[in-house]
Write an enzyme that holds these catalytic residues in place. Structure first.
Site, PDB file in Angstrom:
ATOM      1  N   HIS A 251       0.741  -1.385   0.107  1.00 19.46           N
ATOM      2  CA  HIS A 251      -0.038   0.381  -0.074  1.00 19.46           C
ATOM      3  C   HIS A 251       0.710   1.256   0.003  1.00 19.46           C
ATOM      4  CE1 HIS A 251      -3.247  -2.820   1.037  1.00 19.46           C
ATOM      5  NE2 HIS A 251      -4.019  -1.857   0.736  1.00 19.46           N
TER       6      HIS A 251
ATOM      7  N   LYS B 243      -0.717   4.894   4.625  1.00 21.83           N
ATOM      8  CA  LYS B 243      -1.447   3.555   5.268  1.00 21.83           C
ATOM      9  C   LYS B 243      -0.738   3.534   6.778  1.00 21.83           C
ATOM     10  CE  LYS B 243      -3.819  -0.461   4.730  1.00 21.83           C
ATOM     11  NZ  LYS B 243      -5.051   0.118   4.715  1.00 21.83           N
TER      12      LYS B 243
END
Length: 282
Positions: free
Chosen positions: A170, A174
């Site tokens: 990600h 995040k």
């Protein structure tokens, strides 16, 4: 004798419009949700929430699109929800819990894509679902949820002789790892194998000097750049391996899945649901 002119046929009823509020309205996902609602034929934006102190407070929720909709972004939860039938929330666990407490009081249903809830918060969510309808899913993407179904099938067929590893990647912003989607994949696989994920999950191997436990499910997390979300599950056997992968290139997939969840909730009174319920995959 004058000819009788038949009456025109009755008009076909128009699609019912669902009144939707969005939490985290000035964030990346919030804006994607607002854009999807604005483009929808059966949903209308009636509320926009953000945290107190955000520079977006007071601004029109669609100003980023170069137009106005008359919905101002507010930190007042009750004010932001007063006209809504459904809230869509992709924020943080603490924020989502505060929003849901007000939703349950006002009778507003909720689509929750927030991840990282503690066990205590999950128990509280279950209690709140007795007073309103909630769709809770770590990933609203239709493709991801079909992938979960494939993993369930693969795990049953590959129950012995295959080591299972879950790798997710990600963007740098995040905050939770492994991702909620990766954990959901692990839960689906563990359940299919008759195991409890908390007993077989391995999140780090640094300092471990032992062979791999064949009953374990391993997790690896990558964070960098602007990666939207990638998940790969490896079933590694002797002489072969199977990789089941899902890659997101745009958050629009999460937004469109969220609107499907909104439409599903129109027919629900109370209860806790997930995207398998929404998509009829159970």
């Amino acid at each position: 004798m004058p000819m009788t002119v038949p009456s025109p046929p009755a008009a076909t009823p128009t699609t019912t419009t669902c009144r939707v509020a969005v939490a985290g309205a000035s964030g990346r996902m919030g804006r994607m949700l607002i854009e999807a609602i604005e483009a929808s034929a059966d949903c209308v934006l009636v509320g926009a929430l953000d945290i107190a102190g955000s520079p977006a407070i007071g601004a029109d929720a669609t100003a980023f699109l170069g137009r106005t909709c008359g919905v101002g972004i507010t930190a007042d939860i009750a004010a932001g929800l007063k006209n809504a039938q459904v809230l869509i929330d992709f924020t943080r666990p603490e924020g989502s819990m505060a929003h849901l407490a007000v939703c349950s009081r006002l009778g507003v249903k909720a689509v929750i894509g927030t991840t990282g809830f503690s066990a205590a918060q999950k128990a509280e969510l279950a209690a709140l679902a007795e007073r309103t309808a909630i769709v809770l899913a770590p990933n609203m993407s239709v493709g991801v949820n079909v992938t979960l179904g494939l993993l369930q099938m693969a795990a049953r067929a590959l129950a012995t002789g295959y080591d299972i590893e879950i790798v997710e990647a990600h963007h740098r912003h995040k905050v939770d790892a492994p991702s909620g989607t990766a954990l959901k994949m692990g839960e689906v696989i563990a359940q299919a194998l008759g195991r409890d994920l908390k007993d077989c999950a391995v999140y780090a191997r640094e300092g471990v000097r032992a062979e791999r436990d064949p009953s374990s499910i391993g997790f690896s997390s990558i964070r960098g750049g602007d990666l939207v979300g990638e998940h790969m599950v490896l079933f590694a056997g002797i002489g072969e391996r199977i990789e089941i992968t899902h890659k997101s290139s745009s958050r629009s997939t999460y937004a469109q899945g969220s609107l499907r969840a909104v439409r599903f909730l129109a027919g629900q009174g109370t209860g806790m649901f997930d995207m398998f319920d929404v998509l009829g995959l159970h």
